[in-house]
Design an enzyme around this catalytic site. Structure first.
Site, PDB file in Angstrom:
ATOM      1  N   HIS A  56      67.009  16.099 -29.173  1.00 37.35           N
ATOM      2  CA  HIS A  56      65.728  15.772 -28.542  1.00 37.35           C
ATOM      3  C   HIS A  56      64.922  17.067 -28.420  1.00 37.35           C
ATOM      4  O   HIS A  56      65.366  18.128 -28.884  1.00 37.35           O
ATOM      5  CB  HIS A  56      65.927  15.035 -27.213  1.00 37.35           C
ATOM      6  CG  HIS A  56      66.738  15.750 -26.169  1.00 37.35           C
ATOM      7  ND1 HIS A  56      66.450  17.025 -25.729  1.00 37.35           N
ATOM      8  CD2 HIS A  56      67.832  15.346 -25.477  1.00 37.35           C
ATOM      9  CE1 HIS A  56      67.315  17.355 -24.799  1.00 37.35           C
ATOM     10  NE2 HIS A  56      68.176  16.375 -24.641  1.00 37.35           N
ATOM     11  N   GLN A  95      76.152  24.454 -31.016  1.00 39.17           N
ATOM     12  CA  GLN A  95      77.205  23.440 -30.967  1.00 39.17           C
ATOM     13  C   GLN A  95      76.589  22.141 -30.453  1.00 39.17           C
ATOM     14  O   GLN A  95      75.791  22.172 -29.525  1.00 39.17           O
ATOM     15  CB  GLN A  95      78.241  23.964 -29.983  1.00 39.17           C
ATOM     16  CG  GLN A  95      78.900  22.960 -29.084  1.00 39.17           C
ATOM     17  CD  GLN A  95      80.075  22.333 -29.762  1.00 39.17           C
ATOM     18  OE1 GLN A  95      80.754  22.979 -30.545  1.00 39.17           O
ATOM     19  NE2 GLN A  95      80.300  21.078 -29.504  1.00 39.17           N
ATOM     20  N   THR A  96      76.942  21.020 -31.052  1.00 43.41           N
ATOM     21  CA  THR A  96      76.416  19.771 -30.496  1.00 43.41           C
ATOM     22  C   THR A  96      77.328  18.593 -30.784  1.00 43.41           C
ATOM     23  O   THR A  96      78.177  18.646 -31.678  1.00 43.41           O
ATOM     24  CB  THR A  96      74.999  19.473 -31.050  1.00 43.41           C
ATOM     25  OG1 THR A  96      74.483  18.329 -30.383  1.00 43.41           O
ATOM     26  CG2 THR A  96      75.013  19.221 -32.538  1.00 43.41           C
ATOM     27  N   ARG A  97      77.139  17.553 -29.980  1.00 45.50           N
ATOM     28  CA  ARG A  97      77.796  16.271 -30.254  1.00 45.50           C
ATOM     29  C   ARG A  97      76.744  15.168 -30.112  1.00 45.50           C
ATOM     30  O   ARG A  97      77.061  14.020 -29.899  1.00 45.50           O
ATOM     31  CB  ARG A  97      78.908  16.024 -29.233  1.00 45.50           C
ATOM     32  CG  ARG A  97      79.830  17.225 -29.075  1.00 45.50           C
ATOM     33  CD  ARG A  97      81.271  16.890 -29.016  1.00 45.50           C
ATOM     34  NE  ARG A  97      81.589  15.713 -28.264  1.00 45.50           N
ATOM     35  CZ  ARG A  97      82.447  14.800 -28.678  1.00 45.50           C
ATOM     36  NH1 ARG A  97      83.042  14.939 -29.832  1.00 45.50           N
ATOM     37  NH2 ARG A  97      82.709  13.752 -27.930  1.00 45.50           N
ATOM     38  N   HIS A 124      66.643  20.238 -27.065  1.00 47.38           N
ATOM     39  CA  HIS A 124      67.520  20.959 -28.006  1.00 47.38           C
ATOM     40  C   HIS A 124      66.692  21.800 -28.974  1.00 47.38           C
ATOM     41  O   HIS A 124      67.031  22.935 -29.270  1.00 47.38           O
ATOM     42  CB  HIS A 124      68.371  19.971 -28.809  1.00 47.38           C
ATOM     43  CG  HIS A 124      69.225  19.085 -27.970  1.00 47.38           C
ATOM     44  ND1 HIS A 124      69.182  17.715 -28.077  1.00 47.38           N
ATOM     45  CD2 HIS A 124      70.132  19.358 -27.015  1.00 47.38           C
ATOM     46  CE1 HIS A 124      70.049  17.182 -27.222  1.00 47.38           C
ATOM     47  NE2 HIS A 124      70.638  18.164 -26.556  1.00 47.38           N
ATOM     48  N   ARG A 141      74.060  24.623 -20.747  1.00 46.29           N
ATOM     49  CA  ARG A 141      74.325  24.411 -19.324  1.00 46.29           C
ATOM     50  C   ARG A 141      75.458  23.379 -19.279  1.00 46.29           C
ATOM     51  O   ARG A 141      75.431  22.404 -20.031  1.00 46.29           O
ATOM     52  CB  ARG A 141      73.039  23.865 -18.704  1.00 46.29           C
ATOM     53  CG  ARG A 141      73.086  23.686 -17.231  1.00 46.29           C
ATOM     54  CD  ARG A 141      71.728  23.162 -16.781  1.00 46.29           C
ATOM     55  NE  ARG A 141      71.765  22.755 -15.384  1.00 46.29           N
ATOM     56  CZ  ARG A 141      72.248  21.585 -14.960  1.00 46.29           C
ATOM     57  NH1 ARG A 141      72.706  20.710 -15.812  1.00 46.29           N
ATOM     58  NH2 ARG A 141      72.252  21.299 -13.678  1.00 46.29           N
TER      59      ARG A 141
END
Ligand SMILES: [Zn+2]
Length: 384
Positions: free
Chosen positions: A199, A193-195, A202, A288
């Site tokens: 980098h 999941q990301t928004r 990730h 986290r």
């Protein structure tokens, strides 16, 4: 075998055939409720199985059960209420009864038909306390709840059409990702999941997961953003640059999911996992402070909550945050690097943004040059 949808069956509720014809002939006389974009997005997500087994906005039994026990009334894990609000004035002007069909409109565009099952009120402060662990209106999720109407409408819905979506060509629905994973012969899939733009931290986390599974679903959430966030298309371009240069061919599916973000921390981490299970993922990478905001949640609270759901049906992966260690000479995390703070170079999203905003390239231990290039070559990478 990709994972079974949550609750066993993928929901698909799109208005078709005879019912669609009836609707088109009668919709002019049906009660109407104008909804904001967030609810139109919920409606489409519901109808396309993102929230399986939910078939519509929650009735009071399910709502209270989710609020108090983080489970639907049938005991299935569910942590974030999906509810439709309206105002008392609207309700009083309509004279509705259970069984009535209501057309949900977004910008006057018919989105869905809701068959009313339940009308109830909610205690928003209690809702905030349970879902967000705070009643502070300074929390963006709490603030959004306080602004909503006092009445909730529950019932199954059928989609007429989703709200206009500028990222349609990057969108895959659960039915589609499931077919795709099957074609690829993947048995295990980790969803990320990301928004954000990727980098090296990730990339490290994704590759740590990818070492043990067949494929990776990189799944940026699009939708509401705040000033200074990366634009959705910039996130996509950045990931395309990363995966084409640094991932083996055919191990990544990149697709955008339009879904509302609540910043509900631990509860939302479980929600994100359930949603990815519906897309066919078998594993879910939990960050986290996943879905956190400010200092409302502890850094590992989003990991601890998963202990309460042994029956989730998707395996959470807790990969520690990566940093560059000058002694190890590479990206590592606390679990694998014995060296002290003085050797650890942490990648700060805020610092990266500052560098990129100046049109400069961050150091290569922070961000791949191709990724940086994809971002800074965009005329306008940030929301203004
Ligand atoms: Zn080290």
């Amino acid at each position: 075998m990709v994972s079974r949808p949550h609750g066993g069956r993928l929901v698909r509720r799109v208005l078709t055939g005879r019912r669609r014809e009836i609707f088109e002939a009668q919709s002019g006389e049906m009660p109407r409720l104008e909804v904001p974009l967030e609810r139109a997005i919920d409606a489409e997500d519901l109808a396309r199985g993102v929230f399986s087994p939910l078939e519509g906005f929650m009735v009071e039994d399910d709502y209270l059960s989710v609020l108090n026990r983080m489970r639907l009334s049938n005991d299935l894990p569910w942590t974030i209420p999906i509810v439709l609000d309206a105002t008392r004035e609207w309700l009083e002007s309509q004279g509705l009864s259970p069984g009535d069909d209501i057309v949900l409109l977004y910008n006057e565009l018919p989105i869905a038909v809701l068959t009313l099952e339940d009308v109830y009120t909610w205690d928003k402060r209690l809702h905030a306390e349970k879902v967000f662990k705070t009643r502070d209106p300074g929390h963006p999720g709490v603030e959004a709840v306080y602004k909503r109407g006092d009445i909730l409408l529950g019932g199954r819905l059928e989609l007429i059409q989703g709200p206009p979506n500028p990222l349609e060509r990057y969108t895959l629905w659960p039915l589609e990702t499931r077919v795709l994973f099957k074609e690829k012969g993947w048995r295990t899939i980790a969803a990320f999941q990301t928004r954000n733009v990727p980098h090296l931290g990730h990339e490290y986390v994704q590759k740590a997961a990818l070492t043990f599974v067949d494929g990776l679903l990189v799944h940026p959430l699009s939708g509401w953003k705040k000033k200074g966030d990366y634009r959705d298309e910039v996130i996509i371009r950045a990931y395309e640059a990363l995966t084409s240069h640094y991932y083996p061919r055919g191990v990544v599916v990149l697709s955008v999911l339009r879904m509302n973000m609540n910043y509900a921390g631990p509860r939302e981490a479980v929600h994100h996992a359930i949603v990815r299970k519906n897309f066919g993922a078998t594993h879910f990478i939990v960050g986290r402070d996943h879905a956190g905001v400010g200092s409302y949640y502890g850094p590992y609270e989003a990991w601890e909550i998963f202990r309460e759901f042994p029956d989730l049906g998707i395996t959470p992966l807790f990969v520690r945050e990566a940093y560059y260690c000058t002694r190890c000479g590479g990206m590592v995390n606390e679990k694998v690097c014995p060296h002290g703070e003085e050797y650890r170079v942490r990648i700060s999203g805020t610092r990266l943004r500052e560098i990129l905003r100046r049109g400069e390239r961050p150091p290569e231990y922070m961000m791949r040059p191709e990724v940086a290039e994809a971002i800074i070559s965009h005329p306008n990478p940030f929301i203004e």
